[in-house]
Design an enzyme around this catalytic site. Sequence first.
Site, PDB file in Angstrom:
ATOM      1  N   LEU A  96       0.915  -0.980  -0.063  1.00 48.86           N
ATOM      2  CA  LEU A  96      -0.050   0.001  -0.058  1.00 48.86           C
ATOM      3  C   LEU A  96       0.848   1.179  -0.046  1.00 48.86           C
ATOM      4  O   LEU A  96       0.555   2.275  -0.704  1.00 48.86           O
ATOM      5  CB  LEU A  96      -0.708   0.038   1.272  1.00 48.86           C
ATOM      6  CG  LEU A  96      -2.011  -1.168   1.249  1.00 48.86           C
ATOM      7  CD1 LEU A  96      -2.638  -1.042   2.703  1.00 48.86           C
ATOM      8  CD2 LEU A  96      -2.979  -1.066   0.088  1.00 48.86           C
ATOM      9  N   ASN A 133       2.631   3.442   7.644  1.00 52.32           N
ATOM     10  CA  ASN A 133       1.913   2.406   6.842  1.00 52.32           C
ATOM     11  C   ASN A 133       2.311   1.134   7.002  1.00 52.32           C
ATOM     12  O   ASN A 133       1.703   0.035   6.728  1.00 52.32           O
ATOM     13  CB  ASN A 133       2.167   2.839   5.404  1.00 52.32           C
ATOM     14  CG  ASN A 133       1.710   1.996   4.463  1.00 52.32           C
ATOM     15  OD1 ASN A 133       0.381   1.869   3.987  1.00 52.32           O
ATOM     16  ND2 ASN A 133       2.740   0.992   3.937  1.00 52.32           N
ATOM     17  N   ASP A 186      14.720  -0.095  10.940  1.00 52.43           N
ATOM     18  CA  ASP A 186      14.088  -1.252  11.122  1.00 52.43           C
ATOM     19  C   ASP A 186      13.143  -0.889  12.265  1.00 52.43           C
ATOM     20  O   ASP A 186      13.582  -0.649  13.453  1.00 52.43           O
ATOM     21  CB  ASP A 186      15.049  -2.015  11.607  1.00 52.43           C
ATOM     22  CG  ASP A 186      14.594  -3.531  12.098  1.00 52.43           C
ATOM     23  OD1 ASP A 186      13.111  -3.814  12.210  1.00 52.43           O
ATOM     24  OD2 ASP A 186      15.252  -4.681  12.440  1.00 52.43           O
ATOM     25  N   SER A 219      -4.229   1.539  10.386  1.00 58.18           N
ATOM     26  CA  SER A 219      -4.727   0.742  11.466  1.00 58.18           C
ATOM     27  C   SER A 219      -5.410  -0.588  10.589  1.00 58.18           C
ATOM     28  O   SER A 219      -5.100  -0.644   9.394  1.00 58.18           O
ATOM     29  CB  SER A 219      -5.501   1.222  12.042  1.00 58.18           C
ATOM     30  OG  SER A 219      -6.338   0.385  13.215  1.00 58.18           O
TER      31      SER A 219
END
Length: 333
Positions: A35, A112, A83, A161
């Site tokens: 996404l 995201n 990370d 979310s």
Amino acid sequence: MSPQARPTADELVTSYSAHIKGKVVLTTGISQNSLGAYFVEAIAKASPALIILAGRSAPKSQETADKVRSANPAVQTRFLQVDLGSFKSVRAAAGVLNGWDDVPVVDVVVNNAFVWSNGYQLTVDGVETQLATNHLGHFLLTNLIMDKILASSAPRVVNVSSEGHRVSPVRFGDYNFDGGKTYTDLRAYAQSKTANMLFSVSLAEKLGPGKAKKGPGLLSFSLHPGEILTNAAPHMDFKTIGEEMREAYQRYGDRDGFVEPSSYEFQTVAQGTATHVVAAFSPDIADHNGSYLINARVSDPLTDPVRPWGYSPFEAEKLWRLSEELVGHQFSY
């Protein structure tokens, strides 16, 4: 709204082009077929000034940077190595970004990235992997670069979310699942997705318009992108997930809200990232600061599938304090 009727990211980028042009946008989770990658490729067409691609892999970031350049050669990109499952790495990344004197402002942050763990795992910091990566890494990174965010004339933070938050609140007394004894992949994922929602509630409460010590104040939203087959899908056991979702919905008195994963009407990535675009750039949602978005609109807790634990200011403050404790850093706002 049927999947066919939903807007796409590309359509909304055209609508909001004036609000995207010239912005500095940081996005996590930007590997191809994600996404995040589609989102940055879509907004590139509206000429943001700079897209910061935050992730673990420079080669994977470069693939997305090349796609951005193909969409609009005038858009600059920059890789930020991080990370999110390591607080040390997050601190290092924040230090790097804060040291970029030629990037004094970050207008929009889109948190995201996420992981789906197959089996119980702890990070190097001793926290369950999904909570650590999906929430705590973003919590720490966002707050450590907050001065640059608040320097924007229209700062926003978006936390991606999921409708999966309905399976579990934040387990304040057992966030590490009793050493794995009470763990399931879905419960851990759901806890982290509830945390994403509560993080936006807290940012709105603490730093929203009229509350920040300087600048116009921060807008922050969380969102459910929809049922989309991305990089994580091959690692997910939908049969087990469906059984566990059914049990959780019945436990919380939501028998009518359960839909078998096998009957999902999957959206395209272009449709899913439409809600990213609304949350990041729509000028029409400022009065709903801290809200959770679905289907490219602000959700209604009375009619939409949203659990009260995802928008409770009390639970948001409780999570903020726990998050500070776990990352080992207090933020003075």
